[in-house]
Design a protein around this motif. Structure first.
Motif, short mmCIF file in Angstrom:
data_model
loop_
_atom_site.label_atom_id
_atom_site.label_comp_id
_atom_site.label_asym_id
_atom_site.label_seq_id
_atom_site.Cartn_x
_atom_site.Cartn_y
_atom_site.Cartn_z
N LYS A 189 -15.00 -12.42 43.30
CA LYS A 189 -15.51 -11.09 43.67
C LYS A 189 -16.89 -11.18 44.33
CE LYS A 189 -13.06 -8.84 39.81
NZ LYS A 189 -11.76 -8.74 40.48
N TYR A 204 -16.35 -4.61 45.71
CA TYR A 204 -15.86 -4.91 44.35
C TYR A 204 -16.50 -3.96 43.35
CZ TYR A 204 -14.28 -9.18 46.65
OH TYR A 204 -13.67 -10.07 47.50
N LYS A 246 -16.74 -4.86 39.68
CA LYS A 246 -17.42 -6.07 39.19
C LYS A 246 -18.58 -5.70 38.27
CE LYS A 246 -19.30 -10.51 40.59
NZ LYS A 246 -19.86 -11.32 41.68
#
Lengths: 311, 311
Positions: free
Chosen positions: A187, A308, A311
């Motif tokens: 990520k 992302y 994340k």
């Protein structure tokens, strides 16, 4: 038949409406839809002490927004410590598979025996992308990329992005796909310079830009400017900057004994070049031009947060 | 009984006569029996660009007679090229099993997996001899010593002698014996500082000096001199120099950005220290004292020619 046709029309308009309503990157980052966004990026952190010293100064004085670290280089530990202790700066990994200087070399982060096709007879990376391309294979490239990322993590770096020294990854679309696969796995966004890749292969760009945020326009000096006019090409890029995501790549170092010894016989991207780049990013001329042209500075960390969000 | 006694007397006088007639090292090198011979030796070549630059200058200006190279260090390739192309200079290998600086590290020349007990968690040598001694074993020490010698040879160096960074080999008599065994195998003399080793163990010195030429008196600064008086301890050593084989070890580097960054937090053997040592060996004061005291400069190559005449 009419029902099917109506369905298609309805579906098509729904898609268009969705596409018009969907926020673009600029909007997701809180800017106007047509904002000019810019990452000012220093490559080659960790290469040498003179590089580390110049890049940390540029971060501290606001001359750059971002930079990336060469894990296999001798001054990696110093800059890793800086990155670990200064998480306010936007620092990624400059994946390195080539070693281009005459007196100063880097080898793999993986054990040499596990990447024999990436190393020359003396155990260092090949000096040019051409030689790298001639010898490399995907399995070893993957092994070395993963080793560099893992070493950066082991040293406490939280990389905001992945990019690549001398564009060796562009030697094969397979390597680029590999890099994107690894980026997705960790990520971490990967630099995809859209205009540069489109010039090589439009289908490659289409493939790479699926599921990835791209840099719409990348600018990097490719030849020295005349004395006293170092900033001109950069200023031209700024004046003509297009909406979307832009990146300027600079190569910073102090023009001192160490840098001159590393870069002997390399006037391009050499010691004077790198000092000129440092002086330019620290200049008021540069900062004023960014303000005047209403350019929004952004970082890879912001790109990562959009790409992302989980994340 | 009388016959036996006479035989013993005759044998003893024959031995004495032989020992009195046999040429000592000074005579073998063409000097008087009681000549004061001196090697002026720079350690740590290859450590950094600032070291290479200082040591090559000292060679070229006659400030030193000899030096030795750290194979695992980042600037090894530059100094290897110099050694290969300047065989008139007396250059050996400074076998390195420790990595003492805060931001700048060296690991093994052997694959890391083959010397796990010589490396710390990050893959570098331990910073102190104590830590090295706690973890090391003879098999791995032998592997790494051989790897450094083989790498030097592969880079075209013809080493005139073997010595050791920070005296890590002295951590165990076994390691020293190992080093001597390897020296004999390659026919390269090994530094044996007699007075230093006698202070640790007389039997060890007896063992080491069998079949080996020793340095009778070794001098190295162990603390900084006051400002303006850097040369005083060296001058005292020169004034009081004894007949036999003497060696002064200096640590040379330019006091520049790179050196200061490597040696941060290390005033001892740091950047100023090394610049002071460079200034001293280049000074006319030093050269005049050597002449005045009738000191003969010699090299390790000359020692090697006596120790291994067949080579």
């Amino acid at each position: 038949m009419r029902v099917l046709f109506t369905c298609i029309i309805l579906f098509a308009s729904a898609c268009m409406a969705h596409s018009q309503n969907e926020k673009n990157l600029a909007e997701k980052l809180g800017f106007d839809r047509n904002a000019k966004m810019l990452i000012i990026h220093a490559d080659d952190m960790g290469l040498s002490q003179g590089t580390n010293s110049a890049v940390t100064e540029a971060f501290q004085k606001g001359g750059i927004t971002s930079g990336s670290i060469m894990v296999p280089c001798p001054w990696f530990p110093e800059i890793a410590e800086f990155a670990k202790n200064n998480t306010q700066y936007d620092i990624g990994i400059h994946l390195t598979l080539t070693s281009e200087w005459d007196n100063y070399f880097f080898g793999g982060t993986s054990p040499a025996a596990s990447i024999p096709n990436l190393l020359n007879q003396k155990g260092y990376f090949y000096p040019s992308v051409e030689e790298f391309a001639r010898h490399a294979n995907a399995a070893e490239v993957e092994k070395e990329i993963r080793a560099q990322i893992e070493r950066a993590l082991a040293f406490g770096i939280k990389p905001t992005h992945l990019d690549n020294h001398m564009g060796s990854i562009l030697a094969s679309p397979d390597y680029y796909q590999l890099l994107l696969k690894i980026g997705h796995e960790y990520k971490i966004p990967v630099l995809i310079p859209a205009d540069m890749i489109a010039a090589i292969s439009k289908p490659l760009l289409d493939m790479l830009s699926r599921d990835n945020i791209v840099i719409n326009h990348l600018f990097m000096l490719n030849q020295a400017s005349p004395n006293g006019k170092w900033g001109e090409p950069y200023m031209k890029f700024i004046e003509n900057m297009q909406p979307g995501l832009n990146q300027i790549i600079v190569h910073l170092a102090k023009n001192n004994d160490e840098t001159r010894a590393i870069m002997v016989n390399h006037p391009d991207f050499g010691a004077e070049w790198r000092q000129n780049d440092l002086d330019f990013v620290l200049s008021s001329e540069f900062k004023e031009a960014l303000k005047k042209h209403n350019i929004h500075l952004v970082t890879w960390r912001q790109i990562g947060a959009v790409q992302y969000p989980e994340k």
